[in-house]
Design a protein around this motif. Sequence first.
Motif, short mmCIF file in Angstrom:
data_model
loop_
_atom_site.label_atom_id
_atom_site.label_comp_id
_atom_site.label_asym_id
_atom_site.label_seq_id
_atom_site.Cartn_x
_atom_site.Cartn_y
_atom_site.Cartn_z
N MET A 21 -49.42 35.35 49.57
CA MET A 21 -49.15 35.95 48.19
C MET A 21 -50.11 35.45 47.13
O MET A 21 -50.19 34.14 47.09
CB MET A 21 -47.82 35.61 47.70
CG MET A 21 -46.63 36.02 48.53
SD MET A 21 -44.97 35.53 47.56
CE MET A 21 -43.89 35.60 48.90
N LEU A 22 -50.75 36.18 46.50
CA LEU A 22 -51.36 35.91 45.30
C LEU A 22 -50.31 35.83 44.04
O LEU A 22 -49.48 36.76 43.91
CB LEU A 22 -52.48 36.81 44.80
CG LEU A 22 -53.45 36.28 43.91
CD1 LEU A 22 -54.30 35.25 44.27
CD2 LEU A 22 -54.42 37.69 43.47
N VAL A 23 -50.14 34.45 43.42
CA VAL A 23 -49.08 34.44 42.39
C VAL A 23 -49.73 33.90 41.23
O VAL A 23 -50.74 33.38 41.01
CB VAL A 23 -48.02 33.55 42.98
CG1 VAL A 23 -47.54 34.09 44.15
CG2 VAL A 23 -48.46 31.98 43.14
N LYS A 24 -48.88 33.93 40.27
CA LYS A 24 -49.17 33.65 38.73
C LYS A 24 -48.81 32.06 39.11
O LYS A 24 -47.75 31.55 39.36
CB LYS A 24 -48.17 33.94 37.73
CG LYS A 24 -48.45 35.62 37.48
CD LYS A 24 -47.46 36.25 36.37
CE LYS A 24 -47.75 37.66 36.52
NZ LYS A 24 -46.26 38.45 36.03
N ARG A 25 -49.85 31.16 38.47
CA ARG A 25 -49.44 29.86 38.34
C ARG A 25 -48.63 29.60 37.49
O ARG A 25 -48.80 29.76 36.31
CB ARG A 25 -50.85 29.09 38.24
CG ARG A 25 -50.66 27.52 38.31
CD ARG A 25 -51.83 26.79 37.85
NE ARG A 25 -53.05 27.11 38.89
CZ ARG A 25 -53.94 26.10 38.92
NH1 ARG A 25 -53.75 24.95 38.49
NH2 ARG A 25 -55.14 26.21 39.83
N ALA A 26 -47.48 28.69 37.77
CA ALA A 26 -46.37 28.37 36.75
C ALA A 26 -46.51 26.98 36.75
O ALA A 26 -46.64 26.16 37.61
CB ALA A 26 -45.14 28.96 37.28
N GLN A 27 -45.87 26.53 35.32
CA GLN A 27 -45.61 25.00 34.96
C GLN A 27 -44.09 25.06 35.60
O GLN A 27 -43.17 25.47 35.12
CB GLN A 27 -45.42 24.88 33.59
CG GLN A 27 -45.32 23.55 33.15
CD GLN A 27 -46.58 22.65 33.35
OE1 GLN A 27 -47.64 23.05 33.07
NE2 GLN A 27 -46.50 21.34 33.94
N MET A 28 -44.09 24.39 36.94
CA MET A 28 -43.00 24.37 37.64
C MET A 28 -41.85 23.28 36.78
O MET A 28 -42.20 22.07 36.55
CB MET A 28 -43.13 23.85 39.10
CG MET A 28 -43.97 24.71 39.94
SD MET A 28 -43.42 26.29 39.93
CE MET A 28 -41.87 26.36 41.05
N PHE A 29 -40.65 23.80 36.88
CA PHE A 29 -39.40 22.74 36.31
C PHE A 29 -39.41 21.62 37.40
O PHE A 29 -39.34 22.09 38.52
CB PHE A 29 -38.22 23.64 36.04
CG PHE A 29 -38.21 24.38 34.77
CD1 PHE A 29 -38.02 24.08 33.41
CD2 PHE A 29 -38.55 25.73 35.26
CE1 PHE A 29 -38.43 24.76 32.43
CE2 PHE A 29 -38.43 26.59 34.07
CZ PHE A 29 -38.34 26.05 32.71
N PRO A 30 -39.12 20.51 37.04
CA PRO A 30 -39.11 19.16 37.87
C PRO A 30 -37.56 19.35 38.45
O PRO A 30 -36.85 18.29 38.64
CB PRO A 30 -39.26 18.16 36.96
CG PRO A 30 -38.84 18.55 35.77
CD PRO A 30 -39.10 19.88 35.62
N VAL A 31 -36.87 20.51 38.48
CA VAL A 31 -35.65 20.60 38.93
C VAL A 31 -35.34 21.68 40.09
O VAL A 31 -35.99 22.67 39.78
CB VAL A 31 -34.45 20.71 37.72
CG1 VAL A 31 -33.19 20.88 38.17
CG2 VAL A 31 -34.76 19.57 36.83
N GLU A 32 -34.71 21.48 41.15
CA GLU A 32 -34.46 22.39 42.08
C GLU A 32 -33.00 23.01 41.69
O GLU A 32 -32.16 22.27 41.38
CB GLU A 32 -34.19 21.80 43.49
CG GLU A 32 -35.17 20.62 43.71
CD GLU A 32 -36.14 21.20 45.07
OE1 GLU A 32 -35.59 21.26 45.90
OE2 GLU A 32 -37.36 21.10 44.62
N CYS A 33 -33.06 24.36 41.64
CA CYS A 33 -31.89 24.84 41.00
C CYS A 33 -31.06 25.61 42.32
O CYS A 33 -31.39 26.57 43.03
CB CYS A 33 -32.14 26.19 40.25
SG CYS A 33 -33.05 25.68 38.67
N VAL A 34 -30.13 24.62 42.58
CA VAL A 34 -29.22 24.97 43.79
C VAL A 34 -27.87 25.57 43.35
O VAL A 34 -27.38 25.34 42.34
CB VAL A 34 -29.09 23.68 44.53
CG1 VAL A 34 -28.30 23.85 45.94
CG2 VAL A 34 -30.22 23.00 44.94
#
Length: 302
Positions: free
Chosen positions: A104-117
């Motif tokens: 997949m070609l995707v938008k590069r995001a600034q990832m949150f340092p948290v996994e949302c479970v």
Amino acid sequence: RKALPLPALIETEFADLVLHARGKVRDLYAVGEHLLLVATDRISAFDHVLGTGIPGKGKVLTQLSLFWFDFLKDVVPNHLITADVKQYPAELQPFAAELGGRSMLVKRAQMFPVECVVRGYLSGSGWKDYQATGAVCGIPLPAGLRESDRLPEPIFTPATKSLDGEHDINISFDEMVARVGAAKSEKLRSLTLAIYTKASAYAEERGLILADTKFEFGTTAEGIILADEVLTPDSSRFWPQDQYKPGGAQPSFDKQFVRDYLESIRWNKQAPAPSLPEDVVKRTQEKYLEAYRLLTGKSLSL
Ligand code: ATP
Ligand code: MG
């Protein structure tokens, strides 16, 4: 249904492309301002990537994520630009055959340092926390729940990566607030619960319980988006409804043959991780394809 004797794609290497990162399963490349996510056929168990891949697994993960991104598009925007290789930039065209179906070609995001479970049922680390404290991530639960019981309502139980990058550590909502702020934490919690509500109702119609799942969100100039993979067997616990028996662990939908095999050889769960025999590979491949078929109503040809 016969599993296809395809070779597994273990690691990608594309001349002239800039490798951005290799995760346990995905290889990421920088393409202009975007990212190319390539799901390989690597499989991990007990936090280790195994010595054998599952042919076509990366395609299943990619196609399932695409299905869910579309299904959820009214609930949450996502990082997808396109998964149609013909629409990829010219520099990717030489690799079209290898990329087709699994990228997949995707938008590069600034990832949150948290996994949302989010958990609708009591299993895994949620069950462990509950046994020790009567709560999960600081959320108190009724006494007397059994392993795999359905919870009175779905709960948001964030986690963060440990320093070794392998295990996830459950954190309380307050700890999440300390890391990413109150407004963003509340937004991520409500998105996570909304996605779970919609997706678990759908899965149930298809005969599968969505026991729990993990989302990764990031930020772009346009705001918060859903990134990474979504609602795949790798990021979620799916249980066949007709075999559901609370009061113990439920068989893992996809990796049970792998886990059983690894227990049978008494691997110490330290590196190097073992390889898998061919029949375990084939049966696992069939389970991934079955997950796709059950959830989408379509069969996937690899
Ligand atoms: P990690 O410890 O990095 O999460 P992983 O083994 O889970 O490792 P994979 O799932 O194989 O990693 O690789 C996906 C990686 O790409 C993850 O680190 C994820 O956070 C990151 N990622 C996914 N989507 C995006 C995006 N749109 N922008 C930036 N990073 C992304
Ligand atoms: Mg991941």
